[in-house]
Motif scaffolding. Structure first.
Motif, PDB file in Angstrom:
ATOM      1  N   GLU A   1      72.376 -49.182  17.741  1.00 21.92           N
ATOM      2  CA  GLU A   1      72.283 -50.534  18.355  1.00 21.92           C
ATOM      3  C   GLU A   1      73.335 -51.347  18.330  1.00 21.92           C
ATOM      4  OE1 GLU A   1      69.539 -54.563  16.701  1.00 21.92           O
ATOM      5  OE2 GLU A   1      69.567 -52.795  15.566  1.00 21.92           O
ATOM      6  N   ASN A   2      74.401 -51.060  17.301  1.00 18.72           N
ATOM      7  CA  ASN A   2      75.491 -51.631  17.523  1.00 18.72           C
ATOM      8  C   ASN A   2      76.516 -51.364  18.850  1.00 18.72           C
ATOM      9  OD1 ASN A   2      75.537 -53.257  15.209  1.00 18.72           O
ATOM     10  ND2 ASN A   2      76.408 -51.450  13.945  1.00 18.72           N
ATOM     11  N   TYR A   3      76.289 -50.121  19.367  1.00 12.87           N
ATOM     12  CA  TYR A   3      76.766 -49.820  20.322  1.00 12.87           C
ATOM     13  C   TYR A   3      76.304 -50.493  21.802  1.00 12.87           C
ATOM     14  CZ  TYR A   3      79.796 -45.768  18.609  1.00 12.87           C
ATOM     15  OH  TYR A   3      80.570 -45.026  18.002  1.00 12.87           O
ATOM     16  N   LEU A   4      75.012 -50.523  21.605  1.00 14.82           N
ATOM     17  CA  LEU A   4      74.226 -51.435  22.686  1.00 14.82           C
ATOM     18  C   LEU A   4      74.683 -52.830  22.832  1.00 14.82           C
ATOM     19  CD1 LEU A   4      70.794 -49.600  22.525  1.00 14.82           C
ATOM     20  CD2 LEU A   4      72.293 -49.868  24.493  1.00 14.82           C
TER      21      LEU A   4
ATOM     22  N   LYS B   1      79.282 -44.375  27.518  1.00 14.79           N
ATOM     23  CA  LYS B   1      80.923 -44.020  27.950  1.00 14.79           C
ATOM     24  C   LYS B   1      81.512 -44.438  26.436  1.00 14.79           C
ATOM     25  CE  LYS B   1      84.529 -45.406  30.717  1.00 14.79           C
ATOM     26  NZ  LYS B   1      85.237 -46.237  31.845  1.00 14.79           N
ATOM     27  N   MET B   2      81.134 -45.557  25.829  1.00 12.26           N
ATOM     28  CA  MET B   2      81.724 -45.965  24.564  1.00 12.26           C
ATOM     29  C   MET B   2      81.530 -44.862  23.609  1.00 12.26           C
ATOM     30  SD  MET B   2      81.595 -49.504  22.369  1.00 12.26           S
ATOM     31  CE  MET B   2      82.525 -49.576  20.899  1.00 12.26           C
ATOM     32  N   ILE B   3      80.292 -44.292  23.508  1.00 10.23           N
ATOM     33  CA  ILE B   3      79.916 -43.363  22.239  1.00 10.23           C
ATOM     34  C   ILE B   3      80.910 -42.232  22.626  1.00 10.23           C
ATOM     35  CG2 ILE B   3      78.227 -41.941  21.749  1.00 10.23           C
ATOM     36  CD1 ILE B   3      76.217 -44.112  22.159  1.00 10.23           C
TER      37      ILE B   3
ATOM     38  N   SER C   1      84.437 -42.810  21.818  1.00  5.65           N
ATOM     39  CA  SER C   1      84.667 -43.280  20.177  1.00  5.65           C
ATOM     40  C   SER C   1      84.662 -41.772  19.573  1.00  5.65           C
ATOM     41  CB  SER C   1      83.602 -44.191  19.643  1.00  5.65           C
ATOM     42  OG  SER C   1      82.205 -43.703  19.811  1.00  5.65           O
ATOM     43  N   PHE C   2      83.519 -40.812  19.984  1.00  2.62           N
ATOM     44  CA  PHE C   2      83.344 -39.559  19.195  1.00  2.62           C
ATOM     45  C   PHE C   2      84.435 -38.645  19.660  1.00  2.62           C
ATOM     46  CE2 PHE C   2      78.325 -39.409  18.419  1.00  2.62           C
ATOM     47  CZ  PHE C   2      78.441 -40.498  17.911  1.00  2.62           C
ATOM     48  N   ARG C   3      85.088 -38.629  20.663  1.00  2.00           N
ATOM     49  CA  ARG C   3      86.150 -37.847  20.969  1.00  2.00           C
ATOM     50  C   ARG C   3      87.166 -38.357  20.000  1.00  2.00           C
ATOM     51  NH1 ARG C   3      86.651 -35.304  26.128  1.00  2.00           N
ATOM     52  NH2 ARG C   3      84.417 -35.622  27.526  1.00  2.00           N
ATOM     53  N   TRP C   4      87.601 -39.611  19.773  1.00  2.00           N
ATOM     54  CA  TRP C   4      88.564 -39.901  19.109  1.00  2.00           C
ATOM     55  C   TRP C   4      88.490 -39.804  17.912  1.00  2.00           C
ATOM     56  CZ3 TRP C   4      87.846 -44.031  15.287  1.00  2.00           C
ATOM     57  CH2 TRP C   4      89.084 -44.296  14.664  1.00  2.00           C
TER      58      TRP C   4
ATOM     59  N   VAL D   1      93.400 -52.588  18.395  1.00  2.00           N
ATOM     60  CA  VAL D   1      92.833 -53.521  19.415  1.00  2.00           C
ATOM     61  C   VAL D   1      91.663 -52.435  19.906  1.00  2.00           C
ATOM     62  CG1 VAL D   1      92.477 -54.364  21.750  1.00  2.00           C
ATOM     63  CG2 VAL D   1      94.377 -55.016  20.060  1.00  2.00           C
ATOM     64  N   ASN D   2      92.141 -51.074  20.289  1.00  2.00           N
ATOM     65  CA  ASN D   2      91.014 -50.058  20.663  1.00  2.00           C
ATOM     66  C   ASN D   2      90.106 -49.689  19.577  1.00  2.00           C
ATOM     67  OD1 ASN D   2      92.353 -49.956  22.940  1.00  2.00           O
ATOM     68  ND2 ASN D   2      93.572 -48.151  22.471  1.00  2.00           N
ATOM     69  N   CYS D   3      90.400 -49.858  18.447  1.00  2.00           N
ATOM     70  CA  CYS D   3      89.543 -49.432  17.346  1.00  2.00           C
ATOM     71  C   CYS D   3      88.539 -50.375  17.407  1.00  2.00           C
ATOM     72  CB  CYS D   3      90.322 -49.491  16.012  1.00  2.00           C
ATOM     73  SG  CYS D   3      91.213 -48.166  15.470  1.00  2.00           S
ATOM     74  N   PHE D   4      88.601 -51.638  17.613  1.00  2.00           N
ATOM     75  CA  PHE D   4      87.604 -52.574  17.734  1.00  2.00           C
ATOM     76  C   PHE D   4      86.772 -52.729  19.102  1.00  2.00           C
ATOM     77  CE2 PHE D   4      90.067 -54.033  14.003  1.00  2.00           C
ATOM     78  CZ  PHE D   4      89.260 -54.154  13.048  1.00  2.00           C
ATOM     79  N   THR D   5      87.618 -52.293  19.789  1.00  6.29           N
ATOM     80  CA  THR D   5      86.880 -52.662  21.278  1.00  6.29           C
ATOM     81  C   THR D   5      86.367 -51.437  21.754  1.00  6.29           C
ATOM     82  OG1 THR D   5      88.894 -52.185  22.509  1.00  6.29           O
ATOM     83  CG2 THR D   5      88.472 -54.514  21.872  1.00  6.29           C
TER      84      THR D   5
END
Length: 490
Positions: free
Chosen positions: A25-28, A40-42, A45-48, A145-149
């Motif tokens: 839900e937070n990703y959405l 795309k964000m998941i 972030s999962f790769r990272w 910044v990337n951590c939060f965005t």
């Protein structure tokens, strides 16, 4: 889509995504319910997370000096109740050899806070006082910044930037380009005069206009004290039912305190009207000194906890070694609770693992053990969760309950320790010292007055002399102008 790339992810992240609806839900939410952007964000972030081994980051895998440096830490709350994530920029020095470890430190704090508080958002504070061009590290800032965005969805409430030097304006124009419109609206540029619009003075250090005496130190991990080293539910103070008579007697010999009643009846502890006489005696011994402090109350969804933030212990000189916590059940069900501390060897808590009936209050007595003294670094954690009415409240039932209760159902509240150095206010001490000054006699006062009059007379003479010279200079100036004019006429 994600399962097709599962070899590029940590299997624990994939499993969590399948089980934790709130994470999805937070990703959405962060991607405005656009499914393609969310996926795309998941993926990113999962790769990272796998690249940085986020699930395995512990103190032992990071250099100790990173924690000792005090550049990054969690402490306090903003006015909306969100945790503050501090970056003391003046302690940061750009070094490419240390960059990866510093980035992992940021990930360490974010990951462990996210797990501990179940993804409750943070407020980031960049304290840029006493900083200059040597502290600018755009690569490190971009990572934050990337951590939060990109990596931690819906995890940011605002970014408070304190006293940014004008020389860094150009750099932050670049940073704004990385943030995106949603995050840009969260930027709050502040100085000493307006930072308290977002953070109250009690959580601001003196150089930011606040009153917080907190000093970062390591160990333990500041404000993440309950993270390591832990068993499943953390270090728990000695349970009442496991304490032996010999332990109590040993405490009495060490501290010189009167012996306390050792066996607590849980039903009596769950009812205000049935509190045992020995507990009432304990409260009367130390409650009057802390009565004003206990007026503050944290109003949680399950329990109201008083005091709200601090437990006041005395120093070795004042000798106050006990504190009282009052829990009030505001639900219609039995609430199980337990108390943890970062220094279990110091404190005895009664009761430390019990339950509270609906609508009743319960007193928890915290006393220092042996010859130990309270420290500002000591913390207490109160955990609470609702139980079914059919569940028993005995020791076996509580033990089983805490093993099975989901973390999302547990209310947590933290209390810090405050050490009172003196039982007398400083103002009173100053007044008492003032009375120790010998009183001046009338003769002394007459001599001082005469001396002042003489000084005044001398000053007046000097002033008159200055005025005379000033008048003379004016006359000479007029005379010289007249002579020049006369000569010119001739």
């Amino acid at each position: 889509y994600l399962l097709d790339k599962s070899d590029k992810y940590d299997s624990r992240d994939v499993e969590r995504l399948q089980q934790d609806d709130s994470w999805v839900e937070n990703y959405l939410i962060w991607r405005h319910d656009v499914v393609d952007d969310t996926l795309k964000m998941i993926d990113e972030s999962f790769r990272w997370r796998k690249e940085y081994t986020v699930n395995d980051l512990t103190e032992s895998v990071l250099p100790k000096w990173l924690f000792e440096n005090g550049t990054i830490f969690l402490h306090g709350y903003d006015k909306e109740g969100y945790k503050l994530f501090w970056f003391r920029v003046k302690y940061h020095v750009k070094d490419s050899k240390q960059q990866l470890d510093k980035k992992k430190l940021v990930a360490f704090w974010l990951e462990h806070y996210a797990k501990r508080d179940h993804g409750k958002p943070l407020t980031v504070v960049f304290d840029m006082s006493e900083t200059g061009i040597s502290h600018i590290d755009l690569d490190f800032v971009r990572f934050i910044v990337n951590c939060f965005t990109d990596y931690y969805p819906n995890f940011l409430t605002k970014i408070v930037i304190f006293e940014m030097p004008w020389i860094m304006n150009a750099a932050f124009k670049i940073v704004k380009g990385w943030l995106g419109p949603d995050a840009i609206s969260m930027l709050k540029f502040t100085n000493k005069s307006d930072v308290q619009e977002y953070i109250s003075g009690e959580y601001l250090p003196p150089h930011m206009g606040g009153t917080d005496s907190f000093k970062y130190s390591y160990p333990p991990l500041v404000d993440d004290d309950f993270q390591t080293p832990l068993c499943e539910n953390g270090p728990i103070t000695s349970e009442d039912e496991h304490e032996s008579k010999e332990e109590i007697d040993a405490d009495t010999k060490d501290t010189g305190e009167p012996n306390e009643e050792q066996n607590f009846n849980q039903k009596k502890m769950n009812s205000v009207e049935q509190i045992s006489k020995s507990e009432e005696t304990d409260k009367t011994e130390f409650k009057p000194k802390n009565a004003k402090k206990a007026l503050t109350t944290f109003k949680g969804p399950l329990l109201h906890i008083s005091p709200a933030e601090e437990l006041y212990f005395g120093s070795k000189e004042t000798g106050e070694r006990k504190c009282l916590i009052v829990l009030t059940n505001v639900t219609k069900n039995i609430v199980a609770f337990k108390v943890r501390t970062t220094a279990p060897e110091k404190y005895r808590v009664k009761p430390s693992n019990s339950s509270c009936e609906p609508g009743t209050s319960l007193d928890i007595i915290i006393s220092l053990h042996g010859g130990f003294a309270a420290s500002l670094q000591d913390r207490f954690l109160i955990m609470a969760a609702e139980m079914d009415q059919s569940s028993g409240a005995g020791v076996p039932e509580l033990t089983q309950f805490w093993k099975e209760v989901p973390r999302t159902k547990v209310m947590e509240h933290r209390l810090r320790c405050h050490v009172v150095e003196s039982s007398k206010p400083s103002s009173l001490t100053l007044k008492e010292n003032a009375f120790n000054i010998p009183a001046k006699t009338n003769e002394d006062l007459h001599i001082q007055l005469t001396h002042l009059l003489q000084i005044n007379k001398r000053l007046q003479e000097q002033i008159d002399r200055c005025l005379w010279f000033q008048q003379l200079s004016v006359v000479l100036s007029v005379l010289s102008v007249t002579v020049v004019a006369f000569c010119f006429y001739l």
